[in-house]
Scaffold this motif. Sequence first.
Motif, PDB file in Angstrom:
ATOM      1  N   PHE A   1      27.860  43.910  53.768  1.00 35.58           N
ATOM      2  CA  PHE A   1      28.483  42.875  52.938  1.00 35.58           C
ATOM      3  C   PHE A   1      27.750  42.739  51.608  1.00 35.58           C
ATOM      4  N   GLU A   2      26.433  42.700  51.658  1.00 38.09           N
ATOM      5  CA  GLU A   2      25.643  42.558  50.433  1.00 38.09           C
ATOM      6  C   GLU A   2      25.799  43.783  49.528  1.00 38.09           C
TER       7      GLU A   2
ATOM      8  N   TYR B   1      31.781  44.813  44.567  1.00 39.60           N
ATOM      9  CA  TYR B   1      33.153  45.294  44.704  1.00 39.60           C
ATOM     10  C   TYR B   1      34.077  44.145  45.110  1.00 39.60           C
ATOM     11  N   ILE B   2      33.609  43.286  46.011  1.00 44.39           N
ATOM     12  CA  ILE B   2      34.403  42.139  46.457  1.00 44.39           C
ATOM     13  C   ILE B   2      34.723  41.238  45.261  1.00 44.39           C
ATOM     14  N   VAL B   3      33.707  40.939  44.456  1.00 42.03           N
ATOM     15  CA  VAL B   3      33.901  40.078  43.286  1.00 42.03           C
ATOM     16  C   VAL B   3      34.871  40.735  42.302  1.00 42.03           C
ATOM     17  N   ASP B   4      34.716  42.043  42.081  1.00 38.97           N
ATOM     18  CA  ASP B   4      35.622  42.758  41.167  1.00 38.97           C
ATOM     19  C   ASP B   4      37.067  42.703  41.667  1.00 38.97           C
ATOM     20  N   GLU B   5      37.263  42.899  42.957  1.00 37.62           N
ATOM     21  CA  GLU B   5      38.616  42.862  43.520  1.00 37.62           C
ATOM     22  C   GLU B   5      39.243  41.481  43.377  1.00 37.62           C
ATOM     23  N   MET B   6      38.440  40.436  43.633  1.00 38.57           N
ATOM     24  CA  MET B   6      38.970  39.075  43.488  1.00 38.57           C
ATOM     25  C   MET B   6      39.328  38.796  42.026  1.00 38.57           C
ATOM     26  N   ALA B   7      38.498  39.247  41.101  1.00 42.57           N
ATOM     27  CA  ALA B   7      38.781  39.047  39.676  1.00 42.57           C
ATOM     28  C   ALA B   7      40.035  39.822  39.260  1.00 42.57           C
ATOM     29  N   ASN B   8      40.162  41.065  39.710  1.00 43.21           N
ATOM     30  CA  ASN B   8      41.354  41.866  39.382  1.00 43.21           C
ATOM     31  C   ASN B   8      42.617  41.223  39.934  1.00 43.21           C
ATOM     32  N   ASP B   9      42.522  40.689  41.156  1.00 40.60           N
ATOM     33  CA  ASP B   9      43.675  40.043  41.758  1.00 40.60           C
ATOM     34  C   ASP B   9      44.083  38.807  40.959  1.00 40.60           C
TER      35      ASP B   9
END
Length: 165
Positions: free
Chosen positions: A61-62, A67-75
């Motif tokens: 997860f860490e 990548y998680i933050v980038d995906e949420m921002a792109n969404d």
Amino acid sequence: GKVTAADIFKACDVDDSDEISMEELADYMKQLDIRLSPIRLERLFAFCDTDGSGTINQMEFEQGWEYIVDEMANDLLENVGLSPNHQIFTIMLLLSVAIMVIAFLFLAITSYNNEDGFASTVQSLLVVASSTVVTQTKKSINEDPKMLREKIHSFVNDDSDSKEK
């Protein structure tokens, strides 16, 4: 203090198994009112699940946090109409306008220096064309922020409507 990836992992891991399942991640995203598409959520989960176990441990997860933050921002950007395609289109449009302005200036200077009838006609046409382009550009610039505000407003209202239900 600052919230870390480890803090979010602990909040996601509701069964204290030291691993996050797909369901736990989806439920946590819903709790935060982050509406990722199922495909994007699956892709995000698969990216983080580096060992293919079907669960994500804290280290995975860490490592996948950026990548998680980038995906949420792109969404979020796509939800308000600012997809990568829209950004590329805007850059290409601005580049085209810059090229047209340079060409206009070059032609205007050239025709201004010439004194024959054809040059005068070209000069007149350039003035008319430039005023038309400027007018149209001003109209499109004035409309875009309004459309963006409307999309943001409707997005925020959809959020408040779903919270009331």
